[in-house]
Design a protein around this motif. Structure first.
Motif, PDB file in Angstrom:
ATOM      1  N   UNK A   1       9.977  -2.704   9.480  1.00 36.44           N
ATOM      2  CA  UNK A   1       9.671  -1.989   8.363  1.00 36.44           C
ATOM      3  C   UNK A   1       8.639  -2.540   7.528  1.00 36.44           C
ATOM      4  N   UNK A   2       7.954  -1.983   6.428  1.00 33.42           N
ATOM      5  CA  UNK A   2       7.178  -2.249   5.679  1.00 33.42           C
ATOM      6  C   UNK A   2       7.370  -3.630   4.846  1.00 33.42           C
ATOM      7  N   UNK A   3       6.389  -4.312   4.588  1.00 29.27           N
ATOM      8  CA  UNK A   3       6.531  -5.321   3.571  1.00 29.27           C
ATOM      9  C   UNK A   3       7.021  -5.181   2.330  1.00 29.27           C
ATOM     10  N   UNK A   4       7.883  -6.078   1.829  1.00 24.78           N
ATOM     11  CA  UNK A   4       7.942  -5.522   0.385  1.00 24.78           C
ATOM     12  C   UNK A   4       7.086  -5.627  -0.510  1.00 24.78           C
ATOM     13  N   UNK A   5       7.022  -4.651  -1.283  1.00 25.70           N
ATOM     14  CA  UNK A   5       5.910  -5.093  -2.398  1.00 25.70           C
ATOM     15  C   UNK A   5       6.536  -4.912  -3.663  1.00 25.70           C
ATOM     16  N   UNK A   6       5.999  -5.538  -4.607  1.00 25.90           N
ATOM     17  CA  UNK A   6       6.691  -5.775  -5.873  1.00 25.90           C
ATOM     18  C   UNK A   6       6.623  -4.272  -6.732  1.00 25.90           C
ATOM     19  N   UNK A   7       7.591  -4.081  -7.546  1.00 27.04           N
ATOM     20  CA  UNK A   7       7.612  -2.960  -8.348  1.00 27.04           C
ATOM     21  C   UNK A   7       6.868  -2.895  -9.582  1.00 27.04           C
ATOM     22  N   UNK A   8       6.712  -4.210  -9.952  1.00 22.40           N
ATOM     23  CA  UNK A   8       5.729  -4.431 -11.061  1.00 22.40           C
ATOM     24  C   UNK A   8       4.671  -5.435 -10.830  1.00 22.40           C
ATOM     25  N   UNK A   9       3.645  -5.351 -11.777  1.00 26.25           N
ATOM     26  CA  UNK A   9       2.649  -6.320 -11.488  1.00 26.25           C
ATOM     27  C   UNK A   9       2.866  -7.600 -12.705  1.00 26.25           C
ATOM     28  N   UNK A  10       2.219  -8.465 -12.571  1.00 23.40           N
ATOM     29  CA  UNK A  10       2.388  -9.710 -13.287  1.00 23.40           C
ATOM     30  C   UNK A  10       2.431  -9.595 -14.816  1.00 23.40           C
ATOM     31  N   UNK A  11       1.855  -8.661 -15.339  1.00 23.92           N
ATOM     32  CA  UNK A  11       1.865  -8.250 -16.693  1.00 23.92           C
ATOM     33  C   UNK A  11       3.208  -7.443 -16.964  1.00 23.92           C
ATOM     34  N   UNK A  12       3.924  -7.254 -16.117  1.00 28.83           N
ATOM     35  CA  UNK A  12       5.182  -6.261 -16.372  1.00 28.83           C
ATOM     36  C   UNK A  12       4.894  -4.900 -16.301  1.00 28.83           C
ATOM     37  N   UNK A  13       3.641  -4.352 -15.995  1.00 27.24           N
ATOM     38  CA  UNK A  13       3.451  -2.689 -16.033  1.00 27.24           C
ATOM     39  C   UNK A  13       3.914  -2.424 -14.817  1.00 27.24           C
ATOM     40  N   UNK A  14       4.697  -1.361 -14.686  1.00 28.40           N
ATOM     41  CA  UNK A  14       5.147  -0.706 -13.459  1.00 28.40           C
ATOM     42  C   UNK A  14       4.088  -0.128 -12.664  1.00 28.40           C
ATOM     43  N   UNK A  15       4.413  -0.447 -11.488  1.00 35.10           N
ATOM     44  CA  UNK A  15       3.190  -0.131 -10.275  1.00 35.10           C
ATOM     45  C   UNK A  15       3.641   1.264  -9.871  1.00 35.10           C
ATOM     46  N   UNK A  16       2.600   2.231  -9.459  1.00 38.21           N
ATOM     47  CA  UNK A  16       2.764   3.605  -9.097  1.00 38.21           C
ATOM     48  C   UNK A  16       3.178   3.198  -7.500  1.00 38.21           C
ATOM     49  N   UNK A  17       4.198   3.944  -6.993  1.00 39.32           N
ATOM     50  CA  UNK A  17       4.554   3.844  -5.639  1.00 39.32           C
ATOM     51  C   UNK A  17       3.821   5.048  -4.915  1.00 39.32           C
TER      52      UNK A  17
END
Length: 329
Positions: free
Chosen positions: A13-29
């Motif tokens: 399966x796909x590599x796990x990708x964080x849900x937030x960046x280092x600043x704590x901002x939510x990433x768009x999936x």
């Protein structure tokens, strides 16, 4: 992408990708659907994911592999996935049949599809395929172009995605990717060469595409994905693949270090990613006149069901992210 049946290996399966960046901002999936198992021909996308370019752009990108999937344009058209890779001929044909698709950018200036032959056959041009035994995907647009536009009539055998028949029969000519099959044939000590199908004049781009409404509804997301993807390809091509190739091997154990290096070098040697600077080509660049000729070819062989304006099918506004080859001003 085509590989020997006896070498195909499922991928994880796909590599796990964080849900937030280092600043704590939510990433768009978002999801990017590829057209084969994990391989160097998708290396720039993996580079962008693994090096953090997507994350820096505010995106959590899942790269989904797939092989011989015919319903991907449908999945994009019904918005089950966000982005997919394909060729301009297939996307234009689907769009002419009512699919709401939009081509965003090319990651290959030229398609690596070829026909491979034993050197003993003495083929010099595609015209030499006349009457030859050819194993190829018979419904592909470039086959129709050979037959209807160029009046070249090989003896067609449906592609079986293996190499056993080619290796056993010196008279057989076979469809291949110049980045793949020649490596395996050489491993079997068979002397082979290939002719690029693009030399026929039928010359599609390999592209990323999305739903037609995506750019209007989420312009910043599309722009961020485009810019990060193209930068990923630039970084992958200038490097040695050390970041990407081990992950490709984890997802698809067929991807040995030696084979991955061969594929990447073949992309470089054949100017697939950047194209020819002398011809005005660059990473992510579309030539409008070439696309219009491409549509003319599809029309000539009766593969367009309706007329759709080119600007409704291609996001030319994303050309601001085009990258020249290293050393080219």
């Amino acid at each position: 992408m085509m590989l020997p049946v006896w070498l195909l290996v499922g991928c994880s399966g796909a590599e796990d990708v964080p849900d937030v960046d280092t600043s704590g901002t939510a990433l768009q999936e978002v999801v990017l659907q590829t057209d084969w198992y994990a391989q160097p021909e998708h290396g720039g996308f993996y580079q962008a994911m693994l090096s953090g370019l997507y994350e820096q752009a505010g995106l959590a990108v899942e790269i989904r592999p797939g092989a011989n999937m015919t319903n991907v344009p449908q999945m994009v058209a019904t918005r089950r996935i966000d982005f997919a890779v394909g060729t301009t001929d297939n996307i234009f044909m689907a769009t002419s049949r009512g699919a709401p698709l939009l081509v965003l950018f090319p990651y290959f200036q030229h398609d690596p599809q070829c026909v491979m032959f034993h050197v003993s056959n003495g083929l010099e041009t595609l015209a030499d395929l006349q009457g030859r035994l050819l194993m190829i995907a018979p419904g592909a647009a470039y086959v129709q172009y050979l037959r209807k536009a160029l009046q070249i009539e090989p003896q067609l055998i449906p592609l079986d995605y293996g190499l056993a028949r080619f290796l056993a029969n010196p008279e057989l000519v076979q469809q291949c990717f110049l980045t793949s099959e020649p490596y395996y044939v050489a491993q079997q000590n068979v002397e082979a060469d290939y002719l690029r199908l693009s030399s026929s004049g039928f010359d599609p781009y390999r592209v990323v595409y999305t739903h037609r409404d995506m750019l209007q509804e989420k312009p910043e997301l599309v722009r961020a994905f485009t810019q990060a993807s193209l930068q990923g390809w630039a970084d992958y091509m200038v490097g040695d693949g050390a970041l990407v190739h081990p992950v490709l091997g984890q997802r698809n154990p067929q991807q040995t270090a030696e084979f991955a290096a061969f594929s990447k070098q073949a992309m470089q040697d054949n100017e697939l990613v950047y194209g020819s600077a002398a011809d005005g080509e660059a990473l992510g660049h579309f030539d409008r006149e070439r696309l219009l000729l491409h549509l003319q070819h599809l029309r000539q062989i009766d593969l367009l069901d309706s007329e759709v304006p080119l600007d409704d099918m291609v996001a030319f506004e994303l050309q601001e992210f085009v990258l020249a080859a290293p050393g080219v001003p």
